[in-house]
Design a protein around this motif. Structure first.
Motif, PDB file in Angstrom:
ATOM      1  N   LEU A   1      -1.883  -1.638   6.825  1.00  0.00           N
ATOM      2  CA  LEU A   1      -0.692  -2.085   6.105  1.00  0.00           C
ATOM      3  C   LEU A   1      -0.394  -1.118   4.973  1.00  0.00           C
ATOM      4  O   LEU A   1      -1.219  -0.926   4.085  1.00  0.00           O
ATOM      5  CB  LEU A   1      -0.892  -3.499   5.561  1.00  0.00           C
ATOM      6  CG  LEU A   1      -1.235  -4.583   6.586  1.00  0.00           C
ATOM      7  CD1 LEU A   1      -1.413  -5.917   5.891  1.00  0.00           C
ATOM      8  CD2 LEU A   1      -0.170  -4.676   7.651  1.00  0.00           C
TER       9      LEU A   1
ATOM     10  N   SER B   1       2.896   0.838   2.385  1.00  0.00           N
ATOM     11  CA  SER B   1       3.955   0.455   1.446  1.00  0.00           C
ATOM     12  C   SER B   1       5.299   0.382   2.176  1.00  0.00           C
ATOM     13  O   SER B   1       5.398   0.719   3.359  1.00  0.00           O
ATOM     14  CB  SER B   1       4.018   1.475   0.314  1.00  0.00           C
ATOM     15  OG  SER B   1       4.304   2.762   0.840  1.00  0.00           O
TER      16      SER B   1
ATOM     17  N   ASP C   1       7.039  -2.055   3.302  1.00  0.00           N
ATOM     18  CA  ASP C   1       7.089  -2.997   4.432  1.00  0.00           C
ATOM     19  C   ASP C   1       6.898  -2.292   5.781  1.00  0.00           C
ATOM     20  O   ASP C   1       7.530  -2.641   6.770  1.00  0.00           O
ATOM     21  CB  ASP C   1       8.396  -3.794   4.426  1.00  0.00           C
ATOM     22  CG  ASP C   1       8.517  -4.684   3.208  1.00  0.00           C
ATOM     23  OD1 ASP C   1       7.465  -5.123   2.699  1.00  0.00           O
ATOM     24  OD2 ASP C   1       9.647  -4.954   2.773  1.00  0.00           O
TER      25      ASP C   1
ATOM     26  N   LEU D   1       3.904  -0.451   8.586  1.00  0.00           N
ATOM     27  CA  LEU D   1       2.505  -0.479   8.995  1.00  0.00           C
ATOM     28  C   LEU D   1       2.253   0.631   9.999  1.00  0.00           C
ATOM     29  O   LEU D   1       3.183   1.232  10.526  1.00  0.00           O
ATOM     30  CB  LEU D   1       2.141  -1.845   9.584  1.00  0.00           C
ATOM     31  CG  LEU D   1       2.886  -2.288  10.846  1.00  0.00           C
ATOM     32  CD1 LEU D   1       2.095  -1.956  12.097  1.00  0.00           C
ATOM     33  CD2 LEU D   1       3.135  -3.770  10.780  1.00  0.00           C
TER      34      LEU D   1
ATOM     35  N   PRO E   1      -5.451  -4.036   4.999  1.00  0.00           N
ATOM     36  CA  PRO E   1      -4.375  -3.867   4.014  1.00  0.00           C
ATOM     37  C   PRO E   1      -4.750  -2.832   2.955  1.00  0.00           C
ATOM     38  O   PRO E   1      -5.884  -2.782   2.499  1.00  0.00           O
ATOM     39  CB  PRO E   1      -4.241  -5.261   3.387  1.00  0.00           C
ATOM     40  CG  PRO E   1      -5.552  -5.914   3.621  1.00  0.00           C
ATOM     41  CD  PRO E   1      -6.148  -5.307   4.859  1.00  0.00           C
TER      42      PRO E   1
ATOM     43  N   SER F   1       0.185  -2.171  -0.164  1.00  0.00           N
ATOM     44  CA  SER F   1       0.911  -3.149   0.657  1.00  0.00           C
ATOM     45  C   SER F   1       1.146  -4.424  -0.144  1.00  0.00           C
ATOM     46  O   SER F   1       0.488  -4.668  -1.152  1.00  0.00           O
ATOM     47  CB  SER F   1       0.135  -3.454   1.942  1.00  0.00           C
ATOM     48  OG  SER F   1      -1.074  -4.098   1.640  1.00  0.00           O
ATOM     49  N   LYS F   2       2.085  -5.215   0.313  1.00  0.00           N
ATOM     50  CA  LYS F   2       2.432  -6.463  -0.365  1.00  0.00           C
ATOM     51  C   LYS F   2       1.754  -7.634   0.331  1.00  0.00           C
ATOM     52  O   LYS F   2       1.431  -7.570   1.518  1.00  0.00           O
ATOM     53  CB  LYS F   2       3.944  -6.666  -0.352  1.00  0.00           C
ATOM     54  CG  LYS F   2       4.692  -5.601  -1.109  1.00  0.00           C
ATOM     55  CD  LYS F   2       6.177  -5.832  -1.026  1.00  0.00           C
ATOM     56  CE  LYS F   2       6.939  -4.721  -1.719  1.00  0.00           C
ATOM     57  NZ  LYS F   2       8.368  -4.825  -1.504  1.00  0.00           N
TER      58      LYS F   2
ATOM     59  N   ASN G   1       3.336  -8.887   3.478  1.00  0.00           N
ATOM     60  CA  ASN G   1       3.035  -8.131   4.693  1.00  0.00           C
ATOM     61  C   ASN G   1       1.783  -8.653   5.389  1.00  0.00           C
ATOM     62  O   ASN G   1       1.711  -8.692   6.613  1.00  0.00           O
ATOM     63  CB  ASN G   1       2.876  -6.647   4.368  1.00  0.00           C
ATOM     64  CG  ASN G   1       4.165  -6.023   3.895  1.00  0.00           C
ATOM     65  OD1 ASN G   1       5.239  -6.539   4.129  1.00  0.00           O
ATOM     66  ND2 ASN G   1       4.056  -4.908   3.208  1.00  0.00           N
TER      67      ASN G   1
ATOM     68  N   TYR H   1       2.023   5.385   1.750  1.00  0.00           N
ATOM     69  CA  TYR H   1       1.144   5.040   0.635  1.00  0.00           C
ATOM     70  C   TYR H   1       1.863   5.404  -0.670  1.00  0.00           C
ATOM     71  O   TYR H   1       1.410   6.229  -1.440  1.00  0.00           O
ATOM     72  CB  TYR H   1      -0.193   5.775   0.759  1.00  0.00           C
ATOM     73  CG  TYR H   1      -1.314   5.183  -0.066  1.00  0.00           C
ATOM     74  CD1 TYR H   1      -1.934   4.019   0.330  1.00  0.00           C
ATOM     75  CD2 TYR H   1      -1.726   5.806  -1.244  1.00  0.00           C
ATOM     76  CE1 TYR H   1      -2.958   3.487  -0.422  1.00  0.00           C
ATOM     77  CE2 TYR H   1      -2.752   5.278  -2.004  1.00  0.00           C
ATOM     78  CZ  TYR H   1      -3.367   4.100  -1.590  1.00  0.00           C
ATOM     79  OH  TYR H   1      -4.386   3.563  -2.340  1.00  0.00           O
TER      80      TYR H   1
END
Length: 188
Positions: free
Chosen positions: A88, A90, A92, A94, A141, A145-146, A149, A184
């Motif tokens: 995962l 940044s 949104d 992957l 993750p 990442s959020k 996600n 990233y």
């Protein structure tokens, strides 16, 4: 102004010459509706529906996490040919690959029905046809990442009916892979 009117031999005098026949009109009173009963009924209905309605229950997915101090002797080896790793990143986005890192080319993807879900369903069928076993998904993750996600990934795994998956810390070579592919970045 007085009007002289003969009526059956009598003489009458009426005021107001414009009104014919001398009819006396009564004053019209405004009608007033008492709304107290209707307001009481409305509050009774509102109270009834509030008491009888079931609120939407939050849906939660069961997630079993191992203890931190648990020994690693209970780990099972899984063939690289039936494992899929999801990194995962940044924005949104992957990245996923089948097998070991560096040995197969990673693919950049997004979330949703035409992104990760489609990939999970297709690759799961391929792995099951080749090996006869279910595919194992490893979720990693990154710190860029959020949280949404991660939740979206777990939802897509659940929708794709993936039987086995795990959440693992991302490694330095995988972070370099995300950096190389521009996944990233700082999200601020």
């Amino acid at each position: 102004m007085l009007q002289k009117i003969k009526d059956h031999g009598r003489i009458r005098y009426l005021r107001g010459g414009k009104h014919k026949g001398g009819k006396v009109r009564s004053k019209k009173q405004s009608t007033r509706v008492d709304l107290t009963a209707m307001v009481d009924l409305a509050f009774l209905l509102i109270t009834f529906f509030i008491m009888t309605t079931t609120l939407a229950k939050p849906k939660a997915m069961d997630l079993a996490m191992p203890d931190k101090d648990e020994k690693t002797k209970d780990q099972m080896d899984i063939a690289a040919s039936r494992s899929m790793t999801i990194l995962l990143g940044s924005d949104d986005k992957l990245e996923w690959y089948i097998g070991e890192p560096g040995k197969s080319a990673p693919t950049i993807d997004n979330f949703g029905p035409n992104g990760l879900r489609k990939t999970l369903i297709e690759k799961s069928k391929e792995v099951q046809q080749k090996t006869g076993k279910y595919m194992f998904v490893v979720i990693k993750p990154s710190d860029k990442s959020k949280y949404k996600n991660m939740v979206s990934t777990l939802d897509e795994i659940n929708i794709a009916n993936i039987q086995s998956y795990g959440i693992v810390d991302i490694t330095a070579p995988e972070i370099e892979l995300l950096k190389k592919d521009g996944l990233y970045n700082d999200n601020k």
